[in-house]
Write a protein that holds these residues in place. Structure first.
Motif, mmCIF file in Angstrom:
data_model
loop_
_atom_site.group_PDB
_atom_site.id
_atom_site.type_symbol
_atom_site.label_atom_id
_atom_site.label_comp_id
_atom_site.label_asym_id
_atom_site.label_seq_id
_atom_site.Cartn_x
_atom_site.Cartn_y
_atom_site.Cartn_z
ATOM 1 N N GLU A 1 0.863 -1.176 0.000
ATOM 2 C CA GLU A 1 0.000 0.000 0.000
ATOM 3 C C GLU A 1 0.901 1.229 0.000
ATOM 4 O O GLU A 1 1.799 1.337 0.835
ATOM 5 C CB GLU A 1 -0.917 0.028 1.221
ATOM 6 C CG GLU A 1 -1.795 1.271 1.247
ATOM 7 C CD GLU A 1 -2.734 1.304 2.432
ATOM 8 O OE1 GLU A 1 -3.750 0.587 2.391
ATOM 9 O OE2 GLU A 1 -2.434 2.023 3.391
ATOM 10 N N ILE B 1 0.846 5.462 -0.076
ATOM 11 C CA ILE B 1 0.130 6.739 0.028
ATOM 12 C C ILE B 1 1.068 7.797 -0.532
ATOM 13 O O ILE B 1 2.128 8.052 0.024
ATOM 14 C CB ILE B 1 -0.232 7.093 1.489
ATOM 15 C CG1 ILE B 1 -1.028 5.992 2.164
ATOM 16 C CG2 ILE B 1 -0.955 8.440 1.533
ATOM 17 C CD1 ILE B 1 -2.450 5.838 1.710
ATOM 18 N N ARG C 1 -4.047 6.704 -2.775
ATOM 19 C CA ARG C 1 -3.660 5.431 -2.156
ATOM 20 C C ARG C 1 -3.619 4.399 -3.285
ATOM 21 O O ARG C 1 -4.557 4.304 -4.082
ATOM 22 C CB ARG C 1 -4.669 4.985 -1.112
ATOM 23 C CG ARG C 1 -4.352 3.610 -0.508
ATOM 24 C CD ARG C 1 -5.380 3.136 0.508
ATOM 25 N NE ARG C 1 -5.445 4.045 1.626
ATOM 26 C CZ ARG C 1 -6.501 4.830 1.909
ATOM 27 N NH1 ARG C 1 -7.574 4.809 1.137
ATOM 28 N NH2 ARG C 1 -6.475 5.631 2.955
ATOM 29 N N THR D 1 -7.037 4.765 -5.279
ATOM 30 C CA THR D 1 -8.046 5.558 -4.582
ATOM 31 C C THR D 1 -7.584 7.011 -4.537
ATOM 32 O O THR D 1 -6.569 7.314 -3.899
ATOM 33 C CB THR D 1 -8.248 5.065 -3.130
ATOM 34 O OG1 THR D 1 -8.558 3.671 -3.151
ATOM 35 C CG2 THR D 1 -9.349 5.842 -2.434
ATOM 36 N N LEU E 1 -7.308 10.569 -3.054
ATOM 37 C CA LEU E 1 -7.487 11.107 -1.703
ATOM 38 C C LEU E 1 -7.619 12.630 -1.708
ATOM 39 O O LEU E 1 -7.806 13.226 -0.652
ATOM 40 C CB LEU E 1 -6.316 10.682 -0.807
ATOM 41 C CG LEU E 1 -6.126 9.172 -0.639
ATOM 42 C CD1 LEU E 1 -4.885 8.884 0.193
ATOM 43 C CD2 LEU E 1 -7.359 8.531 -0.021
ATOM 44 N N GLN F 1 -9.378 15.931 -4.204
ATOM 45 C CA GLN F 1 -10.278 16.221 -5.325
ATOM 46 C C GLN F 1 -9.508 16.541 -6.596
ATOM 47 O O GLN F 1 -9.888 16.115 -7.685
ATOM 48 C CB GLN F 1 -11.223 17.378 -4.975
ATOM 49 C CG GLN F 1 -12.303 17.614 -6.028
ATOM 50 C CD GLN F 1 -13.176 16.385 -6.254
ATOM 51 O OE1 GLN F 1 -13.712 15.810 -5.308
ATOM 52 N NE2 GLN F 1 -13.304 15.951 -7.507
ATOM 53 N N TRP G 1 -14.195 9.011 -11.205
ATOM 54 C CA TRP G 1 -13.271 8.976 -10.075
ATOM 55 C C TRP G 1 -13.736 9.956 -9.014
ATOM 56 O O TRP G 1 -14.098 11.089 -9.324
ATOM 57 C CB TRP G 1 -11.861 9.337 -10.533
ATOM 58 C CG TRP G 1 -11.267 8.285 -11.424
ATOM 59 C CD1 TRP G 1 -11.309 8.249 -12.793
ATOM 60 C CD2 TRP G 1 -10.559 7.121 -11.013
ATOM 61 N NE1 TRP G 1 -10.662 7.124 -13.244
ATOM 62 C CE2 TRP G 1 -10.183 6.415 -12.187
ATOM 63 C CE3 TRP G 1 -10.191 6.598 -9.784
ATOM 64 C CZ2 TRP G 1 -9.468 5.214 -12.147
ATOM 65 C CZ3 TRP G 1 -9.475 5.414 -9.746
ATOM 66 C CH2 TRP G 1 -9.127 4.731 -10.919
ATOM 67 N N VAL H 1 -13.143 11.100 -4.606
ATOM 68 C CA VAL H 1 -12.298 11.009 -3.410
ATOM 69 C C VAL H 1 -12.773 9.865 -2.523
ATOM 70 O O VAL H 1 -13.971 9.685 -2.302
ATOM 71 C CB VAL H 1 -12.319 12.349 -2.642
ATOM 72 C CG1 VAL H 1 -11.584 12.232 -1.309
ATOM 73 C CG2 VAL H 1 -11.712 13.455 -3.493
ATOM 74 N N ASN H 2 -11.833 9.074 -2.052
ATOM 75 C CA ASN H 2 -12.052 7.928 -1.162
ATOM 76 C C ASN H 2 -12.853 6.798 -1.792
ATOM 77 O O ASN H 2 -13.370 5.933 -1.070
ATOM 78 C CB ASN H 2 -12.697 8.365 0.160
ATOM 79 C CG ASN H 2 -11.766 9.235 0.968
ATOM 80 O OD1 ASN H 2 -10.566 8.988 1.033
ATOM 81 N ND2 ASN H 2 -12.315 10.274 1.578
ATOM 82 N N ALA H 3 -12.944 6.764 -3.127
ATOM 83 C CA ALA H 3 -13.646 5.686 -3.824
ATOM 84 C C ALA H 3 -12.624 4.874 -4.625
ATOM 85 O O ALA H 3 -12.201 5.296 -5.704
ATOM 86 C CB ALA H 3 -14.724 6.265 -4.735
ATOM 87 N N PRO H 4 -12.215 3.712 -4.106
ATOM 88 C CA PRO H 4 -11.214 2.909 -4.812
ATOM 89 C C PRO H 4 -11.774 2.290 -6.090
ATOM 90 O O PRO H 4 -12.961 1.974 -6.176
ATOM 91 C CB PRO H 4 -10.844 1.823 -3.797
ATOM 92 C CG PRO H 4 -12.008 1.731 -2.880
ATOM 93 C CD PRO H 4 -12.644 3.090 -2.857
#
Length: 196
Positions: A89, A91, A104, A137, A139, A141, A158, A160-163
């Motif tokens: 993972e 970031i 991410r 994902t 992170l 906008q 796409w 934010v926070n939606a993988p």
């Protein structure tokens, strides 16, 4: 117990890891059985979780006005599993402190061990193959907005926070081609409780 993960460029690793190896002649190099044992010991010692001890500075493909590469920053959580499996993972962030995360990235797959490096024999050449999973994902906008412009085809919008899985698909930002697994060549070196 937390372990630390550090990554370095080939030359930095070769220089820092090979100070004594460079002075040895070919006849003093370990034989095949010793190297195989070292790989087995390295694999055994690597089982578990490893994390960056600080944000890492990496070069990007984007250039500054003067032609130099723009840096980007990341932190990693790496997990080495039995049967040469790994989970990673990452970031990525816009700043050296990791305070402004951009994305991410989660990758899962296998490590193909290719033997010791000729310049730094205590390091192992490894191909990391993302043959199980690859997910992104946003992170921030701004990053989601960019992906909606350059990687919209074949994906939901796409957000934010939606993988979203990019496994086996075209993904222009990372130069991924449909049907091909991402693979990266790297070096593995253990020193104490640090993984380089």
């Amino acid at each position: 117990m937390r372990r630390a993960l550090r990554s370095s460029l080939l030359f930095l690793l070769a220089i820092s890891g090979a100070a004594t190896a460079a002075a040895q002649s070919h006849s003093n190099q370990p034989g095949a059985n010793v190297v195989e044992t070292d790989v087995a010991k390295t694999k055994e010692a690597m089982i578990g979780n490893w994390e960056s001890i600080a944000p890492e500075l990496r070069p990007s493909a984007t250039k500054n006005p003067d032609g130099s590469l723009k840096p980007f920053y990341l932190k990693r959580a790496f997990r080495y599993l039995p049967s040469d499996r790994f989970e990673l993972e990452i970031i990525s962030s816009a700043d050296p402190y990791g305070a402004a995360p951009l994305a991410r990235i989660k990758i899962g797959g296998h490590m193909l061990w290719r033997g010791s490096h000729p310049i730094a024999p205590e390091t192992q050449k490894v191909d990391f193959v993302a043959d199980e999973s690859y997910e992104v994902t946003p992170l921030a906008q701004g990053f989601a907005d960019v992906l909606n412009k350059v990687a919209a085809t074949g994906y939901a919008p796409w957000a934010v926070n939606a993988p979203q899985s990019i496994f086996g698909k075209n993904f222009a930002p990372f130069a991924l081609k449909e049907g091909a697994n991402f693979m990266e060549y790297d070096l593995v070196y253990l020193k104490g409780d640090l993984l380089f």
